[in-house]
Write a protein that holds these residues in place. Sequence first.
Motif, PDB file in Angstrom:
ATOM      1  N   GLY A 108       2.956  -5.994   7.155  1.00 59.71           N
ATOM      2  CA  GLY A 108       2.286  -4.768   7.560  1.00 59.71           C
ATOM      3  C   GLY A 108       1.917  -3.849   6.418  1.00 59.71           C
TER       4      GLY A 108
ATOM      5  N   ALA B 149      -0.115   4.013   0.963  1.00 55.18           N
ATOM      6  CA  ALA B 149      -0.406   4.718   2.222  1.00 55.18           C
ATOM      7  C   ALA B 149       0.518   4.233   3.332  1.00 55.18           C
ATOM      8  N   VAL B 150       0.835   2.933   3.315  1.00 55.30           N
ATOM      9  CA  VAL B 150       1.774   2.401   4.301  1.00 55.30           C
ATOM     10  C   VAL B 150       3.194   2.850   3.965  1.00 55.30           C
TER      11      VAL B 150
ATOM     12  N   SER C 292       0.812  -1.201   0.000  1.00 58.62           N
ATOM     13  CA  SER C 292       0.000   0.000   0.000  1.00 58.62           C
ATOM     14  C   SER C 292       0.852   1.261   0.000  1.00 58.62           C
TER      15      SER C 292
ATOM     16  N   ALA D  79       4.088   5.515   2.596  1.00 57.36           N
ATOM     17  CA  ALA D  79       4.268   6.930   2.930  1.00 57.36           C
ATOM     18  C   ALA D  79       4.654   7.094   4.388  1.00 57.36           C
ATOM     19  N   GLU D  80       4.355   6.082   5.189  1.00 59.13           N
ATOM     20  CA  GLU D  80       4.689   6.107   6.611  1.00 59.13           C
ATOM     21  C   GLU D  80       6.028   5.401   6.835  1.00 59.13           C
ATOM     22  N   ARG D  81       6.130   4.171   6.284  1.00 58.20           N
ATOM     23  CA  ARG D  81       7.388   3.413   6.391  1.00 58.20           C
ATOM     24  C   ARG D  81       8.189   3.721   5.143  1.00 58.20           C
ATOM     25  N   ILE D  82       8.986   4.796   5.189  1.00 55.95           N
ATOM     26  CA  ILE D  82       9.606   5.315   3.961  1.00 55.95           C
ATOM     27  C   ILE D  82      10.808   4.495   3.518  1.00 55.95           C
ATOM     28  N   GLY D  83      11.233   3.537   4.349  1.00 58.06           N
ATOM     29  CA  GLY D  83      12.316   2.666   3.943  1.00 58.06           C
ATOM     30  C   GLY D  83      13.662   3.138   4.452  1.00 58.06           C
TER      31      GLY D  83
END
Lengths: 338, 446
Positions: A181, A67-68, A65, A70-74
């Motif tokens: 996740g 949206a995920v 996703s 964008a949070e877990r940017i790596g």
Amino acid sequence: MHLDAEALIDFARGCAVLGSGGGGPVADTLPVAAQAIEECGPVPVVAPDALADDALMLPVSLVGSPAVAAERIGGRAEAERLAAHVAGLHGRPVAAVMSGEIGGQNGPFTVACAARLGVPLLDADSIGRAFPRLDQNVLELAGLSPSPAVLADEYGRTVVLDHIDGAYLEELARQVVAVFGGRAVSADYPLTAGQAARHAVRGSVTRAVRLGRGEEPVPLLTGKVAAVRRPGDGAAGVLLEGTGADAGRLVQVRARSEFVAAMEDGRALALVPDVIALIDARTGWAVPVEEARYGLRVRLVTLAADPVWYTEAGLRLAGPAAFGLDGLTHGPGREEAR
Amino acid sequence: MTVTVGVDVGPSSTDAVLLDAGRPVLAVKVPSRPGDAVGSLVGAVTRLPADQRARAGALAVGLRVAARAVTGRSGLARVGVLRIGGAAADTVRPLFGWPEELRAAVCAGVANVAGGTGLAPLDGAPLDEPAIAAFGAELAGRAEAFAVSSVFAPVDGAQEREAARILRAHVGPDVPILLSGAVGALGLVPRENATVLDAALSVLVARVADELTAALPGLGLAPDADILVTRHDGTLMSLDYLRRQPGLSLGSGPACTLRGAGLLAGLRAAVVVDVGERRARVGVLSGGYPREAAPGERIGGVPVSLRFPDLLTVDADDHRGIAEAADRMQPAADRLPVVLVGGGAPRVPDAALAGFEVVRPEHGDVAGAFGAAASPVGGGAERIVHRPGALDAVRDEVRELARASAVRAGADPRRVRTVLDPEEFVPYLPGAVLLRARAFGPPSPL
């Protein structure tokens, strides 16, 4: 050609167009690539036949996703870990990165991978646009095996999927991504430079750069978004009302994760696998399906996909019927492609 | 019978209106005092007749101090920027891509420590507490505020709160520590940017809040009168809420003018043209509130998670430009009326807007002050739901979070109304839905 800070922005703008409304927001991965280029230098772009025939390619894509993501940017070490796994499986080092999907946020993401690994980016990708399923790519059409496929998260947790076909990859990868996740980096359909030269969509990086520099096709319609319906499950309908010279026209654009049809008076102006993009008149950037909203001023443009998508096998894998659009006839994009 | 005073502190003039049961009964306009927002406010409010303002139980203020500080790079606090994500979230470092002068004005130091959570039970990492303590010790006495952002804080903010506790032990009780979980929206980098701006504005905004509180007794309002300030979505919040999230006041000037214009014209859907001295701003009202700009807005050149009103800005004397902007902002086939407000509205002839139904409401020159006085206290919340079946429970939870946020912002808990936005499918995450709720209520009587 090199992708430096400036060319990267053109490239990203083109990737957004080729996303056909899908593939995730490019704005999220553009800074990932920009920082990688700042830290590691510009990324050379090479044609597949400029490399040794048996050179090992790292086909990469972000899956899950946006949206995920964008949070877990790596993490900066992510590409290196993935490359080490793939190199280990094949017994030789990775010579170049190839984008698994040029359309949407994967384009800039793979630039970052190439920059961090210090290898070139292949001027090719596995789709030529964006599609929602992992097995909806031209390597599947060419009969290449998706395995061993490697899925990793930003902590380096890794799953190798072996002895599977494309449909099984899609099923299994989704389960793995859910456990991760909602985000993973995938290296599937492993291949050599020679196989990329024969089977991948060639020239897609340079095509994106050209698109981003403004080589945009004549719009099918200039207008504004008059209504948006989202019945759920990735389905959306966007009603465009023509303005100016197009006043009085109404075009319905349908989406299934990506924009898949543009209909006027019951006739398809464009139909998947054509690329269908809404370009924001104010910013010049293509609008993702989830960001289409009432009142937005847009140009509706369409581009032909790679010719292999218009073959019988290509249409079966990712044509109108694969998106629940049975019975619709093809728009002008198909003729252009031939 | 509720009487409210609304004030709009603009760059050139400060407007004050007195509202009785929702209708304007008095309006005054005084020149603003440059660099002195509270002095300008006192100057305007005290021009309202004493017997009338003595009945006012609330003062609603539109402030542009935050916006001016960011664009002018002045009055900003130096911020310690703490990210919790470690090596799993470092492909874009904190403050990457910020305009250099703004970064230099704001940044007291940056750290990215291990931690963060996720949607799945096994996601995330333990918080690196010693690294946070070291960061706090290093910046103690140097950073005037802290911004803490952890991966997935809007889903689970426990690590941010723990980090704040550790920082507090090193930096003392008076340094503002702002947490990204309060900012709410998903998307680590823009949420972190918004939190850093909040922190950078916190010292300035706290000073203005103190000045306002100190000035209140001298304004001659009702003895228990409360102060509320405007925010970007066309609602109000308390001074305490402003101290915690100063960034919510960015974009509040245009938002209040849009609302005020609609209320004065008796329209819930309209295109609003606010004509100032030099510039005209064109926006859209939908359901009585400003239509939001698309995600990806920037402030001071920085991408932030805040949602601003969707605006086009043109030259105030370019009537063709105003007409074109009013046309571009029209949402659909049914043409909305165009409401002309602002001090410069009389200079725009009806003929310039041929083809539109033009409305020029009475008191349109003080629409911002009117919008402030006539707006409810607001709040909002959003959540991603990943497990199918949990939707009903989470719907209630998101409504409750929005309600609680409005109450924290100063709304009367007994009279808060919540609205659930249309549910959005989360692309490529089967079974996941994005829920967003907003809440509105009149100011709490306490």
